[in-house]
Design a protein around this motif. Structure first.
Motif, PDB file in Angstrom:
ATOM      1  N   THR A 166      35.630   5.161 -21.163  1.00 42.78           N
ATOM      2  CA  THR A 166      34.644   6.073 -21.733  1.00 42.78           C
ATOM      3  C   THR A 166      34.307   7.216 -20.787  1.00 42.78           C
ATOM      4  O   THR A 166      34.379   8.388 -21.145  1.00 42.78           O
ATOM      5  CB  THR A 166      33.353   5.305 -22.084  1.00 42.78           C
ATOM      6  N   ILE A 167      33.939   6.889 -19.548  1.00 46.14           N
ATOM      7  CA  ILE A 167      33.552   7.903 -18.573  1.00 46.14           C
ATOM      8  C   ILE A 167      34.380   7.691 -17.310  1.00 46.14           C
ATOM      9  O   ILE A 167      34.315   6.633 -16.687  1.00 46.14           O
ATOM     10  CB  ILE A 167      32.054   7.827 -18.221  1.00 46.14           C
ATOM     11  N   ALA A 168      35.136   8.703 -16.924  1.00 40.18           N
ATOM     12  CA  ALA A 168      35.991   8.595 -15.741  1.00 40.18           C
ATOM     13  C   ALA A 168      35.181   8.842 -14.472  1.00 40.18           C
ATOM     14  O   ALA A 168      34.214   9.609 -14.461  1.00 40.18           O
ATOM     15  CB  ALA A 168      37.137   9.596 -15.823  1.00 40.18           C
ATOM     16  N   ASN A 169      35.601   8.203 -13.412  1.00 38.76           N
ATOM     17  CA  ASN A 169      35.006   8.422 -12.101  1.00 38.76           C
ATOM     18  C   ASN A 169      35.430   9.788 -11.580  1.00 38.76           C
ATOM     19  O   ASN A 169      36.620  10.097 -11.514  1.00 38.76           O
ATOM     20  CB  ASN A 169      35.473   7.318 -11.140  1.00 38.76           C
ATOM     21  N   VAL A 170      34.471  10.616 -11.194  1.00 35.90           N
ATOM     22  CA  VAL A 170      34.793  11.962 -10.693  1.00 35.90           C
ATOM     23  C   VAL A 170      35.178  11.934  -9.224  1.00 35.90           C
ATOM     24  O   VAL A 170      35.586  12.953  -8.665  1.00 35.90           O
ATOM     25  CB  VAL A 170      33.620  12.937 -10.899  1.00 35.90           C
ATOM     26  N   GLY A 171      35.049  10.778  -8.580  1.00 33.17           N
ATOM     27  CA  GLY A 171      35.435  10.672  -7.185  1.00 33.17           C
ATOM     28  C   GLY A 171      34.264  10.922  -6.243  1.00 33.17           C
ATOM     29  O   GLY A 171      33.123  11.154  -6.654  1.00 33.17           O
ATOM     30  N   THR A 172      34.556  10.910  -4.964  1.00 27.70           N
ATOM     31  CA  THR A 172      33.523  11.040  -3.947  1.00 27.70           C
ATOM     32  C   THR A 172      33.998  11.945  -2.820  1.00 27.70           C
ATOM     33  O   THR A 172      35.197  12.134  -2.615  1.00 27.70           O
ATOM     34  CB  THR A 172      33.151   9.656  -3.379  1.00 27.70           C
ATOM     35  N   GLN A 173      33.032  12.488  -2.107  1.00 21.88           N
ATOM     36  CA  GLN A 173      33.318  13.250  -0.884  1.00 21.88           C
ATOM     37  C   GLN A 173      32.884  12.462   0.360  1.00 21.88           C
ATOM     38  O   GLN A 173      32.973  12.949   1.473  1.00 21.88           O
ATOM     39  CB  GLN A 173      32.577  14.584  -0.902  1.00 21.88           C
ATOM     40  N   GLY A 174      32.327  11.259   0.151  1.00 21.88           N
ATOM     41  CA  GLY A 174      31.817  10.478   1.275  1.00 21.88           C
ATOM     42  C   GLY A 174      30.598  11.139   1.900  1.00 21.88           C
ATOM     43  O   GLY A 174      30.423  11.124   3.119  1.00 21.88           O
TER      44      GLY A 174
ATOM     45  N   VAL B 284      41.296   0.510  -7.963  1.00 19.85           N
ATOM     46  CA  VAL B 284      40.841   0.597  -9.351  1.00 19.85           C
ATOM     47  C   VAL B 284      41.285   1.931  -9.931  1.00 19.85           C
ATOM     48  O   VAL B 284      41.519   2.890  -9.202  1.00 19.85           O
ATOM     49  CB  VAL B 284      39.306   0.464  -9.457  1.00 19.85           C
ATOM     50  N   ASN B 285      41.388   1.980 -11.264  1.00 20.73           N
ATOM     51  CA  ASN B 285      41.714   3.251 -11.904  1.00 20.73           C
ATOM     52  C   ASN B 285      40.440   4.069 -12.095  1.00 20.73           C
ATOM     53  O   ASN B 285      39.370   3.708 -11.603  1.00 20.73           O
ATOM     54  CB  ASN B 285      42.470   3.026 -13.223  1.00 20.73           C
ATOM     55  N   ASP B 286      40.537   5.174 -12.804  1.00 20.89           N
ATOM     56  CA  ASP B 286      39.380   6.050 -12.978  1.00 20.89           C
ATOM     57  C   ASP B 286      38.246   5.385 -13.743  1.00 20.89           C
ATOM     58  O   ASP B 286      37.117   5.890 -13.754  1.00 20.89           O
ATOM     59  CB  ASP B 286      39.795   7.326 -13.716  1.00 20.89           C
ATOM     60  N   TYR B 287      38.537   4.243 -14.382  1.00 20.12           N
ATOM     61  CA  TYR B 287      37.537   3.559 -15.198  1.00 20.12           C
ATOM     62  C   TYR B 287      37.120   2.224 -14.587  1.00 20.12           C
ATOM     63  O   TYR B 287      36.600   1.358 -15.256  1.00 20.12           O
ATOM     64  CB  TYR B 287      38.073   3.376 -16.622  1.00 20.12           C
ATOM     65  N   MET B 288      37.362   2.072 -13.294  1.00 18.22           N
ATOM     66  CA  MET B 288      36.936   0.905 -12.502  1.00 18.22           C
ATOM     67  C   MET B 288      37.695  -0.372 -12.842  1.00 18.22           C
ATOM     68  O   MET B 288      37.262  -1.463 -12.486  1.00 18.22           O
ATOM     69  CB  MET B 288      35.422   0.659 -12.653  1.00 18.22           C
ATOM     70  N   GLN B 289      38.825  -0.238 -13.484  1.00 17.46           N
ATOM     71  CA  GLN B 289      39.630  -1.403 -13.872  1.00 17.46           C
ATOM     72  C   GLN B 289      40.710  -1.643 -12.826  1.00 17.46           C
ATOM     73  O   GLN B 289      41.351  -0.714 -12.344  1.00 17.46           O
ATOM     74  CB  GLN B 289      40.271  -1.155 -15.241  1.00 17.46           C
TER      75      GLN B 289
END
Length: 451
Positions: free
Chosen positions: A316-324, A264-269
């Protein structure tokens, strides 16, 4: 607008309820294979062990609550096919056998993961069980009542939590794993050694570096587990060997990683503009490596499901990611980790440098103080923090949340040395152990010469 959501555990429930609140005029239909939604599988071992007496507390929503939001709940419906060209869903009612076809304008894939079923002879025997959903948890509780010796296969989080639950319940327990130590995906050896030592003092049998070759039974029931190194008599086997993304419905229709996790892209698409995806069926943006990884965690799923709702109409709001980031409480030990360990960095081909410190969590003049073991890994060139692990009888696990924020924002190990942390003798030392890790790493930096 017609919105279809397939799957309703963490990500699906978050997506559907947020969409209903943001867009009450939309038509939302949820397809769920089970008869319940939003089961907190991270509480499964607590339920099996009797710590959680009321299982309803393990659900943070229900079909009834979601219907109150105007969502159509197709419970016990199995989606058989998705026609992405015509934007059609073909499903089957598991109770009546009725076939259902539905059209969507936007599709939200939150199908989660499925337990890996190893190709082992004897997997179909009675009392060979899996541990993922609510119904499986109930079956484990029922079968465990009659079992004296339980064998858990897989030494990840769920596996070791179940070991603790069974041992506290008075069972003989054997833990089998193909790796040479437990929890190897989350912690480095100096941490897992402590947990293993604790297990052995409780007479838990550790069968490590062993592969299950077959499961033997008699009259349809389990009698023993055969590995490449031995035979273990047992009454009950719980398989916890991991999970894989449940994405077969979209195979060849959207971009995926090699393991089937949806990109998915930063917007879950997804690569199909009409399809969004979230949760354990997806790859996640992994900040320590600035790439993508498969990290099935409830926290990731809830965030991603919420982001689907925010970005459904337009980015609208981008995913900032995760550190697990994750934590675990086993017996008297509290542990947590975030980002890369030395073990995972090596597997990914990433070079890291690490600093490990041990310190009391508060001053020696206090009546009690517990040892804290902390390890922080960082990039030796940029000195950017890439991961951390902590273990203590004191609950200092929130320190790993602090490091998680630091990784997300590119903090260096040298900056960590001088971060402003409060001091109060009940809680910590004048120099916080996080500061001390940064100071220790800073000692390795060559200082300018006196002239």
């Amino acid at each position: 607008m017609k919105i279809a959501v397939i799957g309703s555990t963490h990500a699906g429930t978050a997506a559907a309820t947020n969409i209903a609140n943001l867009y009450p005029e939309s038509t939302i239909t949820v397809y769920e294979r089970n008869d319940n939604v939003s089961f907190l599988s991270c509480g499964l071992a607590l339920y099996v062990g009797g710590v959680v007496n009321d299982p309803q507390g393990l659900f943070y929503s229900s079909p009834e609550k979601m219907r109150e939001l105007g969502i159509t709940m197709k419970m016990q419906h199995d989606v058989k096919e998705i026609d992405t060209d015509r934007q059609l869903i073909h499903a089957s009612n598991l109770v009546t056998g009725e076939s259902v076809t539905d059209h969507y304008d936007k599709l939200v894939m939150t199908t989660g993961s499925q337990a890996i079923t190893p190709p082992i002879e004897g997997m179909n025997l009675d009392n060979v069980l899996f541990a993922k959903n609510y119904n499986q948890a109930n079956t484990i509780i029922e079968r465990a009542e009659q079992a004296e010796h339980v064998t858990v296969v897989g030494a990840g989080y769920i596996g070791v939590e179940l070991v603790e639950a069974f041992e506290k319940g008075g069972k003989r327990v054997t833990l089998i794993d193909g790796a040479d130590r437990i929890l190897n995906k989350y912690l480095d050896p100096e941490f897992t050694d402590d947990v293993e030592a604790d297990f052995r003092t409780r007479n838990i049998e550790l069968a490590l570096s062993q592969t299950v070759e077959r499961i033997e039974g008699q009259d349809g029931s389990v009698k023993s587990v055969i590995t490449n190194k031995g035979k273990y008599e047992t009454d009950l086997v719980i398989m916890c060997v991991g999970f894989r993304p449940n994405t077969g419905l979209l195979k060849g229709k959207v971009d995926m990683l090699n393991n089937g996790a949806i990109k998915v892209n930063d917007y879950m698409q997804t690569s199909d503009p009409a399809i969004f995806a979230a949760g354990d069926c997806c790859a996640v943006k992994y900040n320590p490596t600035e790439g993508y990884a498969y990290i099935p965690l409830a926290t990731n799923a809830v965030r991603m499901g919420t982001l689907v709702a925010r970005n459904l109409i337009e980015p609208t709001i981008a995913n900032v990611g995760t550190q697990g980031t994750s934590g675990l409480h086993i017996y008297d030990l509290n542990m947590a980790s975030t980002g890369l360990t030395e073990t995972s960095a090596c597997l990914m081909g990433t070079h890291v440098k690490s600093v490990t410190i041990e310190d009391n969590h508060r001053p020696n003049f206090m009546p009690t103080a517990e040892n804290v073991k902390l390890k922080v890994s960082f990039d030796p060139d940029t000195r950017r923090i890439l991961g951390a692990q902590v273990l203590s009888k004191a609950d200092v696990t929130q320190s790993i949340n602090t490091i998680s924020v630091g990784i997300q924002h590119g903090m260096t190990i040298d900056e960590l040395a001088f971060v402003d942390f409060f001091f109060q003798p009940h809680f910590n030392q004048p120099w916080n152990f996080l500061n001390k890790a940064g100071l220790e790493a800073n000692l390795s930096v060559k200082q300018p010469e006196l002239v």
